[in-house]
Enzyme design. Structure first.
Site, PDB file in Angstrom:
ATOM      1  N   THR A  15     -19.637  51.044   6.070  1.00 41.22           N
ATOM      2  CA  THR A  15     -18.413  51.313   6.712  1.00 41.22           C
ATOM      3  C   THR A  15     -17.240  50.012   6.727  1.00 41.22           C
ATOM      4  OG1 THR A  15     -20.044  51.788   8.209  1.00 41.22           O
ATOM      5  CG2 THR A  15     -17.910  51.585   8.754  1.00 41.22           C
ATOM      6  N   ARG A  40     -28.158  48.149  -2.672  1.00 39.98           N
ATOM      7  CA  ARG A  40     -29.470  48.932  -2.603  1.00 39.98           C
ATOM      8  C   ARG A  40     -29.341  49.495  -3.489  1.00 39.98           C
ATOM      9  NH1 ARG A  40     -31.556  48.377   3.204  1.00 39.98           N
ATOM     10  NH2 ARG A  40     -28.759  48.767   3.835  1.00 39.98           N
ATOM     11  N   LYS A 100     -23.542  38.680  12.524  1.00 38.52           N
ATOM     12  CA  LYS A 100     -23.618  37.532  13.633  1.00 38.52           C
ATOM     13  C   LYS A 100     -25.345  37.269  13.934  1.00 38.52           C
ATOM     14  CE  LYS A 100     -22.418  42.147  14.368  1.00 38.52           C
ATOM     15  NZ  LYS A 100     -21.667  42.450  14.318  1.00 38.52           N
ATOM     16  N   LYS A 200     -23.466  36.830  18.998  1.00 36.02           N
ATOM     17  CA  LYS A 200     -21.954  36.247  19.321  1.00 36.02           C
ATOM     18  C   LYS A 200     -21.745  35.290  20.182  1.00 36.02           C
ATOM     19  CE  LYS A 200     -20.489  40.480  17.702  1.00 36.02           C
ATOM     20  NZ  LYS A 200     -20.335  42.580  18.204  1.00 36.02           N
TER      21      LYS A 200
END
Lengths: 404, 404
Positions: A15, A40, A100, A200
């Protein structure tokens, strides 16, 4: 890197990766182009049409390509991402990442790699999607007046809670919607159990206070166990339940941090942060509260944040981690009292948790709850048991309001 | 300047100057101290106790002091401020200023001085007090995806409108309150006639789109003529009237900008920006809308923003005006149609303005209004006549919504 063009080696073409590809196509002044893409599976069908010959499945094809002068890493696994980032940094190639989980777990090593090889790692996209939280904490709130950073950092859990609260949708249906819209991580437990917000928060705390706290040391409680009874209770009290991450200075020497569902009253800025949006409140001694609000999830918002980091490289920008060099940095404590709402049925919570004080107890055929004070350290000590499916915890914020 | 301490020569010791003094006292990691203060009258009583021997009334005492390595200028007149800033920059001394009038009128010369003498001028405090708008436009929204910056940029007119709208206070009493609280500029016409917002918009546009537009070329209409009838009308339509400044890209090649009262519906972010707060919406192609919100006026919020600029100097930060070097920059146009509300009584507005189209006309014993389309260029051409005290204009935003 000013005069030359940016030649990007991209890892991951899901995405966000496809979003970056599309955003770069639109941005005439970026002077940046994607030369190689590592995935991949080259044959996987994708919405964005990139030339087939730039794809590879071998990371080294990119890391050893002398033309590539920037690595952009947007794969969704932490350990492979860390391997790519540390290899690139060790070779002196700057890296832009939105990962993150990798950052929260490996920031000290990554900061050391940046220092040792005099190379930049940028990751504004890792926290709050399109909102420039990291950059502002690093550059603008670059002084010791900062008291608190608090916010809704996870777009997909917030989307789910919004659907449930404002649209009367069921939790399961809302979760499915979030996944369909591409807001939820591929492993939804990351979102709904609070880990995405936790990661985060760990990153934000490094840039807010100059202190790294291991994710495992932070109390994190998600929305997976939320129940109609909790929603009903919140509605009666005219509050919304939001998944809130916060780091709060208690005094000059101490701060605390945690991720927990919270009862949010209408007067709070984050009350109106709905759907997939993120909102962050930065509180300081002199400016009181500032609020930043924007899209926290989704392909293009995250991609535009990655683009800002890519552009920053044109001007050799890097984080300087200035606050880590402060003479006196506050230290992390869990010795702080929270007021909480706990809904329970099979588990007798009063036998599990040592509450400091119980204000209210409600017992009925369907459900029970208590309103009580509890030490954060006690919640951490008992955290394994708090995940029982018949329990739900929410913070009733006031401990630091009392201190204001 | 990394290793050394910052030695500040401060010009002006009013509300903001005293705020800076107090903020620096609180900020242990700033490593900055005020060495000299230039004021008009040393004996004027002040709330903050600075050592008497650091005061002077002679600007050259500071500009020629070899110890001073940063000028902070917070006087409220534009021309003397420009003289100080240009002298300092010409001597290679960096300057931090919050003087939007000076900046809006002299930015091209000040940019040239920075380039010529390789020295920094920082002014994040000039726009939106404590909200880091300039820095974010310069650094983070550093690409050509930006479509619009729109917001409430003047704290004191917003405070007045909030008092009038939400508290039923009279306009005069609200203005007096704003002045007592130190929100209003010493010349209130700056605030209520829209010039303060205009100056900020001119500065923002330089950092948003890389284009300088002279203040005089921008349509600016304030709230001085607002009347009970307008408030009544807005209430009936369930909107608030806010003084809104905006710069909007119309397409890849063109943008427009103006400052005008606007009917703001409840669904808009800026609807809930009340009292002395400022709020800015940044709209971009990929991230949609971002909203930043914070205190836009007052001693300490402005001072903390000045402190951020002072701290930035420790790391040799300067604006690079990157967007001014873009190959293709959009050009300013006033050839754009606005939908407006005009309340009038003695002036027959239909004889003054060539409206493109009139949607509604309302005539009564007490007041009249029209809802009509008008070219922005027509408003500029007739602007002298629009200040008649029986007229009030408000924008009904939709022209760029149609384009979305």
């Amino acid at each position: 890197m000013n005069a030359t063009n940016i030649k990007i080696g991209l890892f991951g073409f899901g995405t966000v990766g496809q979003g970056i590809y599309r955003v770069l196509e639109r941005s005439a002044n970026a002077h940046a182009q994607i030369c190689r893409i590592c995935v991949r599976d080259i044959n996987k069908p994708r919405d964005v049409d990139a030339p087939r010959d730039i794809f590879t499945t071998n990371a080294d094809d990119i890391l050893n390509d002398p033309e590539v002068n920037l690595i952009v890493e947007v794969i969704d696994k932490a350990e492979p991402a860390f391997e790519i980032a540390s290899k690139a940094l060790s070779k002196g190639i700057p890296v832009v990442t939105g990962n993150k989980a990798m950052l929260a777990q490996h920031l000290p090593e990554l900061i050391e790699l940046q220092r040792k090889h005099n190379v930049a790692l940028l990751y504004d996209a890792s926290s709050c999607g399109s909102i420039p939280v990291i950059r502002n904490l690093e550059e603008y709130y670059d002084n010791d007046l900062l008291l608190e950073v608090k916010g809704i950092l996870n777009g997909s859990s917030n989307y789910i809670l919004s659907r449930v609260f404002d649209h009367g949708e069921s939790y399961d249906s809302a979760l499915r919607h979030a996944q369909e819209l591409g807001f939820a991580e591929s492993d939804p437990s990351f979102d709904i159990e609070g880990f995405d917000a936790l990661f985060k928060l760990v990153i934000i705390t490094v840039h807010a206070l100059g202190v790294y706290v291991k994710p495992d040391d932070v109390f994190t409680y998600g929305i997976a166990n939320i129940h109609d009874a909790d929603i009903q209770y919140a509605r009666e009290k005219r509050v919304k339940i939001k998944l809130v991450a916060q780091v709060v200075k208690l005094d000059q020497d101490k701060f605390t941090m945690f991720v927990m569902p919270e009862f949010v009253t209408k007067s709070k800025y984050i009350y109106s942060v709905d759907d997939e949006y993120n909102g962050v409140v930065i509180r300081g001694e002199c400016y009181d509260r500032q609020f930043m609000f924007g899209k926290g999830a989704g392909s293009l918002p995250t991609a535009s944040s990655i683009l800002s980091d890519i552009m920053a490289r044109r001007h050799d920008y890097r984080y300087e981690y200035k606050k880590m060099n402060y003479l006196s940095r506050p230290s992390y404590t869990t010795d702080v009292t929270l007021k909480v709402y706990v809904r329970f049925s099979a588990t007798n919570i009063l036998h599990v948790i040592n509450f400091e004080r119980v204000y209210e107890q409600y017992i009925s055929d369907n459900n029970n709850y208590v309103i009580a004070d509890v030490k954060l350290s006690e919640l951490i000590a008992k955290r394994e048991r708090l995940n029982a499916p018949d329990l739900f915890f929410a913070n009733i914020p006031q401990f630091y309001i009392d201190r204001d």
